[in-house]
Design a protein around this motif. Structure first.
Motif, mmCIF file in Angstrom:
data_model
loop_
_atom_site.group_PDB
_atom_site.id
_atom_site.type_symbol
_atom_site.label_atom_id
_atom_site.label_comp_id
_atom_site.label_asym_id
_atom_site.label_seq_id
_atom_site.Cartn_x
_atom_site.Cartn_y
_atom_site.Cartn_z
ATOM 1 N N UNK A 1 0.811 -1.217 0.000
ATOM 2 C CA UNK A 1 0.000 0.000 0.000
ATOM 3 C C UNK A 1 0.846 1.268 0.000
ATOM 4 N N UNK A 2 2.152 1.136 0.190
ATOM 5 C CA UNK A 2 3.039 2.298 0.061
ATOM 6 C C UNK A 2 3.081 2.815 -1.372
ATOM 7 N N UNK A 3 2.822 1.945 -2.339
ATOM 8 C CA UNK A 3 2.972 2.293 -3.749
ATOM 9 C C UNK A 3 2.220 3.562 -4.154
ATOM 10 N N UNK A 4 0.934 3.707 -3.799
ATOM 11 C CA UNK A 4 0.211 4.902 -4.223
ATOM 12 C C UNK A 4 0.787 6.204 -3.672
ATOM 13 N N UNK A 5 1.362 6.155 -2.472
ATOM 14 C CA UNK A 5 1.934 7.374 -1.911
ATOM 15 C C UNK A 5 3.163 7.813 -2.710
ATOM 16 N N UNK A 6 3.964 6.863 -3.133
ATOM 17 C CA UNK A 6 5.119 7.174 -3.973
ATOM 18 C C UNK A 6 4.648 7.801 -5.278
ATOM 19 N N UNK A 7 3.627 7.201 -5.890
ATOM 20 C CA UNK A 7 3.108 7.727 -7.149
ATOM 21 C C UNK A 7 2.517 9.109 -6.998
ATOM 22 N N UNK A 8 1.773 9.339 -5.905
ATOM 23 C CA UNK A 8 1.143 10.644 -5.700
ATOM 24 C C UNK A 8 2.180 11.735 -5.503
#
Length: 348
Positions: A245-252
């Motif tokens: 779930x860390x992935x979306x924060x990196x993308x944002x």
């Protein structure tokens, strides 16, 4: 346990970083074509690594895929390699990259829900609260008012469901070579999506765009998937999905920094809810006395407390190595996750 967390977080970071770059390339590449190029880039890059290992006669500590794995691999490719990226590319073309990146947290929720309901992985109150916080964050992000949701958000949610199914099915393969799994998935799924794109009249992009998409696919889909398979081996499906779930924060963050997208109140609230959910999962502790039943399988291993077996003359030398081996029954206590050796039931 720690190495599994590292695998999951690095996998998440690479996949999250790919979202804004893919969004940027969608300005010149058809969504269906993009899905094909991303996976072909992943599969081709990993094929070079796989063939290089064979050409250099390097040791093969990982277990190869077997014929019995083929049905699972086919379902993984269909759900995660064809349907998932296709829905994501069409969703990305209808929403901004920052919102799309945070919506990808739904993949973790779908992964956890399927693992808990269908595959009976252990779940406690902390994990449930974390999943609820992530789901609320995604709902805040996709809400458009007047009881409607943005079509792009719905398509991205569909992609996340496909990947949730994919992740749970991939667990069945997690004992095998992760490079081989990701390579085959990339080459087959990429070819299918590319042929479909050309069949419906999509223009083939420039050489520069093809190269850019291939690089994004290699790191964001190929290397990321290989690390995800390793994380599944160590952490189980639900917890790997939580760390991912860390992935979306990196993308944002990259979408705001590189594409100049706005920081809205909706984005901040959703991010805080999702951060809370991620923290609840990261801070989990799980330890109790548990039994190990007799088990025979093949995977990369070292001779730790779970691998005290003898070897015949054909067994590979050195560690880590891979060969068919047997686990004898035992009972002990230590911190653990539902990895390939800890898929036991729990009392209420």
């Amino acid at each position: 346990m720690r190495i599994g967390i590292v695998f999951a977080l690095v996998s998440a970071g690479l996949f999250g970083a790919s979202t804004p770059f893919a969004k940027h390339l969608l300005g010149t590449i058809d969504p269906w074509m993009m899905a094909g190029l991303l996976y072909l880039g992943a599969g081709s890059g990993l094929a070079v690594i796989h063939l290089s290992r064979a050409a250099l006669s390097l040791p093969a500590p990982e277990a190869p895929l077997r014929r019995t794995d083929v049905p699972w691999l086919a379902l993984v490719i269909l759900a995660g390699g064809v349907l998932g990226p296709l829905l994501l590319m069409f969703g990305l073309s209808r929403t901004d990259a920052a919102s799309a990146s945070l919506l990808l947290n739904l993949e973790g929720v779908a992964t956890m829900a399927i693992a808990w309901v269908a595959f009976r992985e252990n779940v406690d109150r902390r994990l449930l609260l974390g999943a609820l916080a992530i789901l609320l964050g995604a709902a805040v992000l996709s809400w458009q008012g007047q009881a409607t949701f943005d079509l792009g958000a719905v398509l991205i949610a569909g992609a996340c469901l496909c990947w949730g199914i994919d992740n749970n099915l991939t667990r069945k393969l997690s004992s095998a070579d992760p490079v081989q799994i990701a390579m085959l998935k990339g080459l087959i799924a990429g070819t299918i999506n590319l042929l479909i794109a050309l069949g419906h009249g999509a223009a083939f992009p420039s050489a520069e765009d093809v190269a850019a998409a291939a690089v994004v696919g290699f790191f964001g889909y190929g290397v990321s998937l290989a690390l995800f398979v390793l994380a599944l081996r160590h952490l189980g499906t639900a917890r790997t999905g939580a760390y991912f779930s860390l992935a979306p924060f990196v993308g944002a963050v990259l979408a705001i920094a590189l594409l100049g997208e706005a920081i809205t109140p909706q984005l901040v609230i959703a991010g805080l809810l999702m951060a809370l959910g991620l923290w609840l999962h990261l801070s989990e502790q799980h330890e109790h006395e548990h039994p190990h039943e007799a088990l025979e399988h093949e995977h990369r291993h070292q001779h730790d407390e779970h691998h005290q077996h003898t070897h015949d003359a054909a067994a590979p030398a050195g560690e880590p190595h891979s060969h068919w081996h047997r686990h004898t029954p035992m009972v002990h206590r230590h911190p653990h996750y539902p990895d390939i050796h800890h898929r036991h039931g729990h009392s209420v």
